[in-house]
Every structure is written in C-alpha cells, then in structure tokens.
Design a protein around this motif. Structure first.
Motif, mmCIF file in Angstrom:
data_model
loop_
_atom_site.group_PDB
_atom_site.id
_atom_site.type_symbol
_atom_site.label_atom_id
_atom_site.label_comp_id
_atom_site.label_asym_id
_atom_site.label_seq_id
_atom_site.Cartn_x
_atom_site.Cartn_y
_atom_site.Cartn_z
ATOM 1 N N VAL A 1 0.869 -1.172 0.000
ATOM 2 C CA VAL A 1 0.000 0.000 0.000
ATOM 3 C C VAL A 1 0.907 1.222 0.000
ATOM 4 O O VAL A 1 1.810 1.332 0.827
ATOM 5 N N GLY A 2 0.707 2.096 -0.997
ATOM 6 C CA GLY A 2 1.643 3.180 -1.226
ATOM 7 C C GLY A 2 1.022 4.556 -1.116
ATOM 8 O O GLY A 2 -0.174 4.752 -1.321
ATOM 9 N N ALA A 3 1.905 5.528 -0.807
ATOM 10 C CA ALA A 3 1.523 6.930 -0.686
ATOM 11 C C ALA A 3 2.687 7.784 -1.164
ATOM 12 O O ALA A 3 3.842 7.325 -1.200
ATOM 13 N N ASP A 4 2.412 9.014 -1.517
ATOM 14 C CA ASP A 4 3.446 9.962 -1.903
ATOM 15 C C ASP A 4 4.437 10.124 -0.750
ATOM 16 O O ASP A 4 4.086 10.591 0.331
ATOM 17 N N ALA A 5 5.696 9.740 -0.973
ATOM 18 C CA ALA A 5 6.693 9.778 0.093
ATOM 19 C C ALA A 5 6.975 11.191 0.580
ATOM 20 O O ALA A 5 7.458 11.379 1.708
ATOM 21 N N PHE A 6 6.657 12.200 -0.249
ATOM 22 C CA PHE A 6 6.968 13.585 0.108
ATOM 23 C C PHE A 6 5.750 14.333 0.643
ATOM 24 O O PHE A 6 5.802 15.554 0.807
ATOM 25 N N SER A 7 4.674 13.617 0.920
ATOM 26 C CA SER A 7 3.478 14.211 1.514
ATOM 27 C C SER A 7 3.293 13.656 2.926
ATOM 28 O O SER A 7 2.857 12.511 3.079
ATOM 29 N N PRO A 8 3.628 14.428 3.965
ATOM 30 C CA PRO A 8 3.457 13.930 5.331
ATOM 31 C C PRO A 8 2.032 13.475 5.625
ATOM 32 O O PRO A 8 1.828 12.472 6.321
ATOM 33 N N ALA A 9 1.042 14.184 5.078
ATOM 34 C CA ALA A 9 -0.351 13.807 5.319
ATOM 35 C C ALA A 9 -0.662 12.459 4.679
ATOM 36 O O ALA A 9 -1.384 11.637 5.269
#
Length: 224
Positions: A40-48
């Motif tokens: 499961v992935g998320a933008d690494a540069f978005s803390p939120a």
C-alpha cells in the motif's frame, strides 16, 4: 469508494494506472503489486499521505514505511551517500527483494515517521510497480495488510483488510514471491560506531543470508 483494476487486462490497466497516479497526486493511497507481496503506497513527500498510510494499517510513527524507487539511480538522491559495498548489493539484488537502510539525504523535506535520520529503500522487480513509480516518483510503501495480519499476496485480500481507506487497487494476480523483502541496515558503513562497520540483517526474507554473504563477505555482521 475504492476501485479495483485488473492490470492483466489491457483496457483496465490504462485506466487503473491513470487513476492510481491521480490518487497519489491527491495524497490518497494505492495498493500495488510487487515481486514480494502487495504493498500500500503513498506519496513519500506528503506527510499527510504518509500518515494516512500509517493510519490505514493501524501503525504508529515508530514504524516508518520503506520507500520504493523506480530506478537504481534514485537511491543516490534519497540517501546521504551510497557506500561501495551497498552499490554491490544494489548491482546484485535490484530490482528485487532487498530493502536497504541508510542515512537519508539531509536536504530532503519529508516526514516518514520516527526514522532517526534514516530511510529504507527498495527497487521492486515488478513491471506494474515500476511503471507506476516512473510516473509518481518515490512512494512510501508498506505491506498491504492491517498490522498483525498476514501480508496480502492477492489484491482481493488487501481490499478485504484495507477497504475504502485505499482509493485504487491494482490487481496483478497472486504475488509470485509471497515472501517479504529482506531488510539490511547499512548505516554503520556511513556513520560507523567505532571501528566495526558491518551490514546487519534486520529481517530475513526473499534474499537469504548466504546470498548476502556472497556479496559482502566479512562485512556482513555475524548473526550470533
């Protein structure tokens, strides 16, 4: 409402990749296939977005997610330096099931959790994951499961656990590896504590200790 796309279908994968890219851009989560297990992935540069990932898994900041990259060259942009023994590991096992922990690049503005100035990086050996990473850049990715549950090896299993906390599921059939990546800590090669700089195995998985020793020799820490 989340959407699931079959990446084995030519029409669905085009739509699915577009929707996944847009979801990442909005700070949402995407489940993607890798060569080990589903992630499961998320933008690494978005803390939120990273916090959303941790919340979806039921995980705290003390368990920061690794970062997946789409090329070996991206490693140098994310870490303080790439020691020669680490480059040997990259040449031998990337793309593949090896995650490498190194001191992170101090100039990067990101918040993956309580990393103590390090980052765990891997390049997966899966065409869907690599295609998505090429479009999005580095992604914070953890195994697609609730904390304490087995890592999902099928997209439907990930969806059953994570539900609508994930915007897009990319289904590529059963994960061919089925075993999580091996994690090694190479931080002492950059910031040695004393004279004994060694690579330490934090988790044994897809790459065996014997395979690591074949590349590192005496630089691999004795498990005893």
């Amino acid at each position: 409402m989340s959407s699931l796309f079959d990446s084995r279908d030519a029409d669905q994968i085009l739509t699915g990749m577009r929707q996944a890219r847009l979801a990442i851009g909005r700070g949402e989560l995407v489940v993607l296939p890798t060569d080990t297990v589903y992630g499961v992935g998320a933008d690494a540069f978005s803390p939120a977005a990273v916090q959303r990932l941790l919340d979806a898994k039921g995980r705290g900041r003390q368990q920061p997610p690794p970062v997946l990259v789409g090329s070996t060259a991206t490693l140098a942009a994310l870490v303080e330096t790439v020691p020669e023994p680490v480059q040997r590991l990259v040449d031998a096992f990337w793309p593949g099931g090896l995650t490498i922990v190194l001191p992170s690049q101090p100039s990067l503005v990101w918040d993956l959790g309580d990393t103590h100035g390090t980052v765990a990086v891997r390049m997966p050996d899966h065409k869907v994951a690599l295609a998505l990473l090429e479009e999005t850049g580095p992604l914070a990715v953890s195994s697609a499961n609730l904390t304490g549950q087995p890592a999902a090896v099928e997209a439907e299993a990930a969806q059953a656990m994570l539900g609508d906390s994930v915007a897009v599921y990319l289904d590529a059939g059963p994960a061919t590896g089925g075993v999580a990546s091996t994690i090694v800590d190479a931080t002492s090669l950059v910031r040695p504590a004393g004279d004994d700089a060694k690579v330490r195995v934090l988790r044994e998985g897809a790459i065996s200790r014997e395979e690591l020793a074949g590349v590192l020799g005496d630089l691999l820490e004795d498990p005893s």
